[in-house]
Motif scaffolding. Structure first.
Motif, short mmCIF file in Angstrom:
data_model
loop_
_atom_site.label_atom_id
_atom_site.label_comp_id
_atom_site.label_asym_id
_atom_site.label_seq_id
_atom_site.Cartn_x
_atom_site.Cartn_y
_atom_site.Cartn_z
N GLY A 1 0.80 -1.21 0.00
CA GLY A 1 0.00 0.00 0.00
C GLY A 1 0.83 1.26 0.00
N SER A 2 2.06 1.19 0.53
CA SER A 2 2.89 2.39 0.65
C SER A 2 4.01 2.46 -0.39
CB SER A 2 3.50 2.45 2.05
OG SER A 2 4.30 1.30 2.31
N HIS A 3 4.33 1.35 -1.03
CA HIS A 3 5.39 1.33 -2.04
C HIS A 3 4.74 1.16 -3.41
CE1 HIS A 3 7.73 0.68 1.56
NE2 HIS A 3 8.83 0.89 0.87
N THR A 4 4.74 2.24 -4.16
CA THR A 4 4.00 2.26 -5.43
C THR A 4 4.90 2.49 -6.63
OG1 THR A 4 3.54 4.63 -5.13
CG2 THR A 4 1.90 3.07 -4.28
N LEU A 5 6.20 2.27 -6.49
CA LEU A 5 7.12 2.45 -7.62
C LEU A 5 6.81 1.43 -8.70
CD1 LEU A 5 9.71 3.90 -8.68
CD2 LEU A 5 11.01 2.00 -7.66
N PRO A 6 6.46 1.88 -9.92
CA PRO A 6 6.15 0.91 -10.99
C PRO A 6 7.32 -0.03 -11.25
CG PRO A 6 5.47 3.12 -11.61
CD PRO A 6 6.29 3.26 -10.36
N GLY A 7 7.00 -1.30 -11.44
CA GLY A 7 8.03 -2.29 -11.75
C GLY A 7 8.70 -2.91 -10.54
N ALA A 8 8.36 -2.45 -9.33
CA ALA A 8 8.96 -3.04 -8.13
C ALA A 8 8.45 -4.46 -7.93
CB ALA A 8 8.64 -2.19 -6.91
N TRP A 9 9.29 -5.31 -7.35
CA TRP A 9 8.94 -6.70 -7.08
C TRP A 9 8.89 -6.95 -5.58
CZ3 TRP A 9 7.78 -10.54 -10.59
CH2 TRP A 9 8.01 -10.25 -11.95
N LEU A 10 8.04 -7.87 -5.19
CA LEU A 10 7.96 -8.33 -3.81
C LEU A 10 8.10 -9.85 -3.83
CD1 LEU A 10 5.39 -7.28 -1.11
CD2 LEU A 10 5.92 -9.67 -1.48
N LYS A 11 9.08 -10.36 -3.11
CA LYS A 11 9.33 -11.79 -3.04
C LYS A 11 8.96 -12.29 -1.65
CE LYS A 11 13.12 -11.45 -6.37
NZ LYS A 11 12.39 -12.08 -7.48
N ALA A 12 7.94 -13.15 -1.59
CA ALA A 12 7.46 -13.66 -0.30
C ALA A 12 7.48 -15.18 -0.30
CB ALA A 12 6.04 -13.15 -0.03
N PHE A 13 7.88 -15.75 0.80
CA PHE A 13 8.04 -17.20 0.89
C PHE A 13 6.82 -17.82 1.55
CE2 PHE A 13 11.93 -15.11 0.12
CZ PHE A 13 12.59 -15.93 -0.78
N VAL A 14 5.70 -17.61 0.85
CA VAL A 14 4.39 -18.10 1.28
C VAL A 14 3.68 -18.62 0.04
CG1 VAL A 14 4.22 -16.45 3.19
CG2 VAL A 14 3.33 -15.82 0.93
N PRO A 15 2.59 -19.40 0.20
CA PRO A 15 1.84 -19.86 -0.97
C PRO A 15 1.34 -18.68 -1.80
CG PRO A 15 1.22 -21.12 0.97
CD PRO A 15 2.08 -19.99 1.46
N ALA A 16 1.30 -18.87 -3.11
CA ALA A 16 0.88 -17.79 -4.01
C ALA A 16 -0.54 -17.32 -3.72
CB ALA A 16 1.01 -18.26 -5.45
N ASP A 17 -1.44 -18.23 -3.37
CA ASP A 17 -2.81 -17.84 -3.08
C ASP A 17 -2.87 -16.88 -1.89
OD1 ASP A 17 -3.74 -19.36 -5.14
OD2 ASP A 17 -4.41 -21.05 -3.90
N SER A 18 -2.04 -17.11 -0.90
CA SER A 18 -2.02 -16.22 0.26
C SER A 18 -1.52 -14.83 -0.14
CB SER A 18 -1.12 -16.79 1.36
OG SER A 18 -1.63 -18.00 1.86
N LEU A 19 -0.41 -14.79 -0.89
CA LEU A 19 0.13 -13.49 -1.30
C LEU A 19 -0.88 -12.74 -2.16
CD1 LEU A 19 2.52 -11.57 -1.18
CD2 LEU A 19 3.42 -12.67 -3.25
N ALA A 20 -1.56 -13.44 -3.06
CA ALA A 20 -2.53 -12.80 -3.94
C ALA A 20 -3.67 -12.17 -3.15
CB ALA A 20 -3.08 -13.81 -4.94
N SER A 21 -4.04 -12.76 -2.04
CA SER A 21 -5.15 -12.22 -1.24
C SER A 21 -4.70 -11.07 -0.34
CB SER A 21 -5.77 -13.34 -0.39
OG SER A 21 -4.87 -13.76 0.63
N TRP A 22 -3.39 -10.87 -0.16
CA TRP A 22 -2.88 -9.84 0.73
C TRP A 22 -2.47 -8.55 0.01
CZ3 TRP A 22 1.12 -13.50 3.53
CH2 TRP A 22 0.41 -14.44 4.30
N ILE A 23 -2.02 -8.65 -1.24
CA ILE A 23 -1.49 -7.46 -1.92
C ILE A 23 -2.61 -6.46 -2.22
CG2 ILE A 23 0.52 -8.60 -2.93
CD1 ILE A 23 -1.05 -9.06 -5.46
N THR A 24 -2.24 -5.20 -2.29
CA THR A 24 -3.20 -4.13 -2.53
C THR A 24 -3.37 -3.88 -4.02
OG1 THR A 24 -1.45 -2.48 -2.33
CG2 THR A 24 -2.69 -3.02 -0.33
N PRO A 25 -4.42 -3.16 -4.44
CA PRO A 25 -4.62 -2.86 -5.86
C PRO A 25 -3.39 -2.19 -6.48
CG PRO A 25 -6.58 -2.29 -4.63
CD PRO A 25 -5.54 -2.65 -3.61
N GLY A 26 -3.13 -2.58 -7.72
CA GLY A 26 -1.93 -2.09 -8.41
C GLY A 26 -0.82 -3.11 -8.44
#
Length: 251
Positions: A61-86
């Motif tokens: 929600g606070s990091h909106t730089l286009p093209g930035a990546w977030l690498k999380a060591f959790v199931p993809a379904d969990s990460l998909a439900s947590w990320i904010t729009p954009g």
């Protein structure tokens, strides 16, 4: 797993990965690490050793730089439900894997007239297999950071697959890392590559999911595997592109 917990494994991986990419020391952050990959990619990578919903929502929600990546060591379904729009998950999920590195044995045989070359510079050992016509048939690299080595950018070109070149590159890289004092190897594998790595002694340390900030927020997000290049569906381990999770391509 060859570490006491996932956080320890990720900390070891991110330092070796940054070294492999020439990114310098990862910057410590409240959520984990930030790694800036320089030219030609110029990408910002936020690495979360221990992701949770609150942290991911605050970060995305606070990091909106286009093209930035977030690498999380959790199931993809969990990460998909947590990320904010954009933000979205544009590449297929994979796994962080580890193995104990053994002293070098006999070199892996290569097909007739294929030649393997290795060299080391700035803490990174590179391996390249040349085809009979002199072109690059396969390649990879491994970064040694203390007693840990991180495999990166392993690739076999399409015209030279199913010849064992990828296994030859991996054998050369891990042998070189062992000779330099590394005792444990780490890599990020695709789902397709997991079975092959497990068959050669690699163990899953954690799931790996990657989210990316798009240029135009659309107010929704989802797990997407269709965007992955066709080569991702080949069988075998795969190696990383500059802005994508580490993948090792089939031999």
């Amino acid at each position: 797993m060859h570490f006491t917990d996932t956080t320890e494994a990720v900390r070891a991986w991110v330092h070796g990965w940054a070294l492999s990419r020439g990114a310098g020391e990862p910057r410590s952050t409240p959520w984990g690490f930030t790694v800036i990959i320089g030219p030609p990619a110029n990408s910002t990578n936020h690495v979360l050793p221990a992701a949770d919903e609150t942290t991911v929502r605050e970060l995305t929600g606070s990091h909106t730089l286009p093209g930035a990546w977030l690498k999380a060591f959790v199931p993809a379904d969990s990460l998909a439900s947590w990320i904010t729009p954009g933000w979205s998950l544009p590449v297929a999920p994979g796994f962080l894997m580890s193995t104990a590195l053994e002293p070098a044995g006999a070199p892996a045989p290569l097909p007739h007239d294929y030649r393997l070359r290795t060299w080391t510079g700035a803490g990174v050992t590179h391996a390249r297999v040349h085809a009979p016509d002199g072109s690059c048939a396969a390649r990879g690299q491994i970064a040694v950071d203390g007693t840990t080595a991180v495999v990166d950018k392993v690739e076999t070109h399409a015209a030279h697959r199913r010849l064992g070149l990828g296994r030859g590159v991996m054998a050369a890289l891990t042998a070189a890392a062992s000779e330099r004092g590394a005792a444990v190897g780490l890599l990020a594998s695709s789902a397709e590559g997991r079975a092959l790595y497990e068959a050669t002694g690699w163990l899953v340390a954690a799931p790996l999911a990657n989210a990316r900030r798009g240029p135009d927020p659309v107010g929704r997000h989802s797990v997407s595997t269709a965007a992955a290049p066709a080569v991702h569906r080949q069988r075998g381990p795969r190696g990383a592109g500059t802005d994508e999770p580490v993948r090792t391509l089939p031999a």
